[in-house]
Every structure is written in C-alpha cells, then in structure tokens.
Design a protein around this motif. Structure first.
Motif, PDB file in Angstrom:
ATOM      1  N   MET A  81       0.802  -1.172   0.142  1.00 20.89           N
ATOM      2  CA  MET A  81       0.035   0.214  -0.041  1.00 20.89           C
ATOM      3  C   MET A  81       0.787   1.332  -0.050  1.00 20.89           C
ATOM      4  N   VAL A  82       2.012   1.406   0.729  1.00 25.65           N
ATOM      5  CA  VAL A  82       2.810   2.521   1.009  1.00 25.65           C
ATOM      6  C   VAL A  82       3.722   2.605  -0.570  1.00 25.65           C
ATOM      7  N   PHE A  83       4.383   1.724  -0.861  1.00 27.77           N
ATOM      8  CA  PHE A  83       5.496   1.596  -1.899  1.00 27.77           C
ATOM      9  C   PHE A  83       4.626   1.467  -3.359  1.00 27.77           C
ATOM     10  N   PHE A  84       3.772   0.446  -3.798  1.00 26.20           N
ATOM     11  CA  PHE A  84       3.430   0.228  -5.035  1.00 26.20           C
ATOM     12  C   PHE A  84       1.916   0.652  -5.053  1.00 26.20           C
ATOM     13  N   VAL A  85       1.274   1.398  -4.147  1.00 27.91           N
ATOM     14  CA  VAL A  85       0.013   1.745  -4.482  1.00 27.91           C
ATOM     15  C   VAL A  85      -0.344   3.227  -4.330  1.00 27.91           C
ATOM     16  N   VAL A  86      -0.210   3.710  -3.061  1.00 30.46           N
ATOM     17  CA  VAL A  86      -0.512   5.275  -2.947  1.00 30.46           C
ATOM     18  C   VAL A  86       0.783   6.172  -3.821  1.00 30.46           C
ATOM     19  N   MET A  87       1.969   5.929  -3.333  1.00 28.65           N
ATOM     20  CA  MET A  87       2.961   6.679  -4.109  1.00 28.65           C
ATOM     21  C   MET A  87       2.903   6.727  -5.791  1.00 28.65           C
ATOM     22  N   PRO A  88       2.911   5.455  -6.332  1.00 34.84           N
ATOM     23  CA  PRO A  88       2.887   5.272  -7.691  1.00 34.84           C
ATOM     24  C   PRO A  88       1.413   5.755  -8.229  1.00 34.84           C
ATOM     25  N   MET A  89       0.578   5.654  -7.552  1.00 40.35           N
ATOM     26  CA  MET A  89      -0.925   6.233  -8.367  1.00 40.35           C
ATOM     27  C   MET A  89      -0.697   7.682  -8.132  1.00 40.35           C
ATOM     28  N   LEU A  90      -0.303   8.394  -7.142  1.00 43.15           N
ATOM     29  CA  LEU A  90       0.149   9.784  -7.117  1.00 43.15           C
ATOM     30  C   LEU A  90       0.880  10.210  -8.336  1.00 43.15           C
ATOM     31  N   PHE A  91       2.033   9.380  -8.246  1.00 47.51           N
ATOM     32  CA  PHE A  91       2.917   9.737  -9.480  1.00 47.51           C
ATOM     33  C   PHE A  91       2.161   9.697 -10.978  1.00 47.51           C
ATOM     34  N   GLY A  92       1.339   8.619 -11.082  1.00 50.36           N
ATOM     35  CA  GLY A  92       0.577   8.444 -12.204  1.00 50.36           C
ATOM     36  C   GLY A  92      -0.252   9.647 -12.579  1.00 50.36           C
ATOM     37  N   PHE A  93      -0.858  10.252 -11.784  1.00 57.23           N
ATOM     38  CA  PHE A  93      -1.677  11.573 -11.863  1.00 57.23           C
ATOM     39  C   PHE A  93      -0.654  12.608 -12.142  1.00 57.23           C
TER      40      PHE A  93
END
Length: 547
Positions: A81-93
């Motif tokens: 959740m920390v390294f592979f979901v929230v951070m990359p999802m925000l990077f995606g946007f």
C-alpha cells in the motif's frame, strides 16, 4: 492560447496491437496511465491481503491462516500500500497532468520517465516473487532490526524486500528529479511559480521531499544487505551494532513519507474544491506557503515514532514539539479549503463528494496524530491498534479519498468519457461507511490493549466485537471498490461522452481535447493568471486584472 477543437479519435486498434507501443512509450500521458493501472493491480492484491488479515481476526483463537502466513500478509499489505499503491498512483496523476497543467508538451526527461515506471514495476514484481522463493517478507513494512538480521530471518524473503524496494526506489528518485525539473524549466510563458496550479506546486515539493528523504533509506537498505550477506554488523546488536540506528534511518524517510503521500492529495483537493464550489481557492499564497512549511518540518519529526525506545527527555520534548508544530500549517490548509467551500455554489458531484470525505477523514486522522504527539499518550498506545487506526485515517482517509476524487475529476480528461455518477455514489457511501466501520473500532481495541500485528487473541480480552466490526467494515470497503472497478470498466467502454471541459474548470489541462493529443497543445499557451481557462472563457472579466 490554443484550444484544440477537433474531436479525439474514437476508433482504436485492439489492445493486443497497442500493447507494444505502450511498452515502449515515452509519452507522459501513457506512462501516467501505466502507473495508475499498475498501482490499481497492486491495490487489488493489497486489499485481498487485508481481507485475509481481517478474516483471521474475526473470532478469537482463529487458525484460518498460520502465524507465519499472517506475518507475511501484514508485511506485504503495508509494503504494497505504501510503496506500490499510493505513491505510484499519485505519480501516475502527476505524470499525466503536470505537463498539461503547466502548458508543456512532455516531461523534461521522457526516457528517464519511462525508465522510472519500469523500475517501479520491476521492484514491485521482484518483491512479490518472494512468494515463489519460499515465502514473502514477514518482518513488518518497517523491517525493524534485529529481526531482519540473518540470525532471525534466515530465508531470502527479507532480501527480496530490500532489493525490491531499492529497485523501485531508484525509479521513485528519478521520477522526483524529473517532476521538479519539469516544473522549474518547462512552464508556459507567463506561468510563474506564483501562478502554477496548487497540484503542481505540491507535486514539486513532493519531489523535493523525496530527493532528501529517500537516500537515507536506500543507504540503510544497503547496510542491511551487507549485514545479511557479507557479515557486516551495522544493525546486529550482538556484535556491537545498533538496532536504533535502523529506526533512525528508516523513520528519517518514513515520516516525511507520510507527507510525500499527503501533499499530492492536498493538491488534488485544492483543484477539486474550488471548481465544485465555483470560487477561487481561498488564500492561494497561504496554501502554497503551508506546503513549504510542512515539507521543512516533516524532515525533523522522525523520532516521534521512537518515544518508547528510551530517548532522553530533551529529545522527546523536541520531537514532540515539532510534531505539534506541523499541525499548524496543516490546519491552515484545512481552513483554506473550508473557507473556499463556505458561501460557494456547491455542486455535490462525485469528485466533490470524495473531496468532502477526505476533509472529514483527514481531520480525524490529524486529531489522533496530535494525541500521539503527546509523549505520555504515545507511551500508552504505542504499538497498539490505536496507532493502526490512526495511520489508516491519515493515509487511507488522507490519500485514497483524495485519489478517488482525482479519478472522478480527471477520468473524463484521460478517456473522453464520464464515469457513472450513480455507481460513483454507491462507491462513495459504501466506502465512507466501510472505512469508518473498519478503522474507528481499531482505536477502541487499541485503548483496550490490543497490540498491532497480533496473530490471534483469547476470548476473555474483550476485543472480539471491535474486531468483528472492523472485519464487517473491511467487507463493505471491498464491495465499494467493486463498484469503483466496475465503473471504470463500463464507463471506459461505453460511458457518456464528456466533451473537453465537463466541469467548467479553469486550469490548462481542460483547454485541450479529451483525451489530449500526443503533443498536448497545438501552440504553447501564454498565461496571464492562475486561471488561464477562465481568462479565455471570460475575456470581459479576466482574472489577471484582479491578481
């Protein structure tokens, strides 16, 4: 300013024919979507792990899964959740939106951008390959020493954890450099730093935070790898090493990480709330300044995670004071958002629903954070389920509610189609109910003494009802995300056409087609205010006359 008025191409070749071009793409928009899709896959996996954890804790003395598997599940859930979901999802946007918002045609370093995504994807895959190598990491997402030393973790699962995060961390650092550089040097003429959208402003400081916070963690991971593979003793307490050194290095990254995940969420809310309140953001300058202050203070509060390790009274007081202090700029932002809503012509559509949900949930998480900043309270509830409830209100309430607002807000820009408002409302209300039913009882269980990471418990502890409420809430959350995924799928396939600017918004990304052309803008726009699209729509009353 150029506004593209030709319709987007509606007929696309089959996915199989497009896959190779996506694998080699340098287009920031496609890379952003790759980030988003990959992190959605990881979110589904991490959510499934959480459901198994909640099922295990449904009744006392449960043996649904073994203790070793339970340890692996909560380690992988937190890491995912920390390294592979929230951070990359925000990077995606960020990848998708920032060049559009600042009037650029791409990121500053397109090839580095693609490299960053693939490092993230490879790091996440490498971490999950540990399941095929005898078992996943089982040392918690913060991997405290000396549990991670070879004496206590003798298989290769911890090595997979270290290498997976190091690899993805290289991609994360490269993304941060790319974001900061793009924002500093590729803005459209007239778009000074005082005119960039607040989402851009916060992504820039997010990148700065990452550049400073991630290297110490990478260094700690290398030191741990040396301990495990080459006989070094940095964290080996039996050979003169220091377990506290790991905690200092980890939390020097780990606490700014909270704000690394929160700042882009603040930026999303700062874009959604004004558009759906039909008002200019209240106090643009103070929101931007509060971002800088949060970033600076967040680098100096890491040891408030370590009040129980026996630091001196002076250090406890310093880190406690800094933790209280960070509530001030965060409160300023909350005040700005509420003041923007106050007196506005509010349109309670799905992006605004999730934005309001964010405000309420993040407020609760912030208040319990202030409680934990008080050393005596922290001593009482440290490593209890109270802390688990707190950080889920901060990270889930403070990031994922905002991310959901972002999906409903910018999905039309990415696809040219609107998400179903009916399914969105099912998603929101089930998510709100499920979220509170899952995480609020954890505070009570923690106050009753339930330790975090506990595998099972006896019936006489009085924790059963609180765990069962949390498990029911987790099921509701899972159902809410089924509505979300179904909405994404059916709306992408046959959703209502959105047009280029469905929300009557004001920032540059809405000035081009939906989805945007490969080159974003036919001509680089010239900006004269913080709301360039408002200026274009209302030449009789442009913003630049009032700023």
């Amino acid at each position: 300013m150029a506004v593209l008025d030709h319709p987007a191409e509606n007929v696309s070749p089959p996915v199989a024919q497009r896959a190779p071009s996506w694998a080699t793409t340098l287009d920031h928009k496609q890379i952003g979507i790759l980030y988003i899709i990959t992190s959605l896959i990881f979110m589904a996996v991490g959510g499934l792990e959480a459901l198994i954890i909640r099922a295990q804790l449904w009744v006392p003395d449960s043996h649904l899964v073994g203790p070793d598997m339970f340890n692996q599940l909560f380690t992988m859930h937190g890491t995912t959740m920390v390294f592979f979901v929230v951070m990359p999802m925000l990077f995606g946007f960020g990848n998708y939106l920032i060049p559009l918002m600042i009037g650029a045609r791409d990121m500053a370093f397109p090839r580095l951008n693609a490299f960053s995504y693939w490092m993230f994807a490879f790091g996440g895959t490498l971490t999950y390959l540990s399941f095929l190598a005898g078992g996943a990491p089982n040392v918690g997402w913060f991997a405290y020493a000396p549990l991670t030393e070879y004496a206590f973790s003798r298989d290769h699962s911890t090595d997979y954890w270290i290498l997976g995060l190091m690899v993805s961390g290289i991609g994360t650092t490269a993304t941060a450099v790319n974001l900061v550089t793009t924002i500093l040097v590729m803005r459209a003429p007239g778009m000074s730093l005082a005119r960039v959208p607040l989402f851009v402003w916060m992504m820039m400081f997010d990148g700065v935070l990452l550049i400073f916070a991630l290297p110490p963690f990478t260094a700690a991971a290398i030191m741990l790898l040396l301990d495990r593979g080459l006989g070094a003793h940095f964290f080996d307490t039996q050979a003169g090493g220091s377990a506290l050194l790991w905690q200092h290095l980890f939390w020097f990254f780990g606490h700014p990480e909270v704000y690394i995940m929160a700042l882009p969420a603040f930026g999303i809310i700062s874009e959604v709330v004004p558009v759906f309140s039909r008002k200019v953001i209240f106090g643009y300058e103070s929101v931007a300044a509060a971002t800088v202050v949060i970033g600076v203070i967040s680098m100096g509060v890491w040891a408030h995670h370590m009040f129980t390790v026996g630091m001196s009274d002076a250090l406890d007081a310093i880190f406690s004071g800094a933790s209280f202090l960070i509530a001030v700029p965060t409160g300023i932002k909350m005040f700005n958002w509420i003041a923007t809503i106050y007196g506005g012509k509010i349109r309670m559509q799905s992006p605004m629903l999730f934005a309001v949900g964010f405000l309420a949930m993040f407020l609760i998480g912030g208040l319990t954070g202030i409680m934990l900043a008080a050393v005596p309270i922290d001593w009482q509830v440290s490593d209890s389920y109270f802390v688990v409830g707190h950080f889920h209100y901060v990270l889930f309430g403070g990031s994922l509610f905002a991310i959901m607002a972002a999906y409903y807000f910018w999905f039309p820009k990415m696809t040219g189609r609107l998400l179903s408002e009916r399914l969105a409302r099912w998603h929101f209300w089930l998510m709100l109910a499920g979220f509170n039913l899952t995480f609020f009882p954890m505070h009570i269980a923690g106050l009753l003494g339930m330790p975090r990471r506990i595998y099972t418990y006896s019936a006489d502890r009085g924790w059963t009802i609180w765990n069962q409420l949390s498990t029911v809430g987790a099921m509701l959350l899972a159902v809410s995300f089924l509505f979300f995924f179904w909405n994404l799928f059916v709306s992408w396939r046959r959703g209502e056409s959105s047009g280029d600017d469905p929300w009557d918004a004001w920032t540059l990304e809405w000035a081009t087609t939906s989805p945007p052309a490969h080159y974003n803008f036919e001509e680089i726009p010239i900006v004269r205010s913080r709301r360039p699209l408002w200026d274009l729509k209302h030449p009789e009353d442009p913003d630049w006359e009032h700023e």
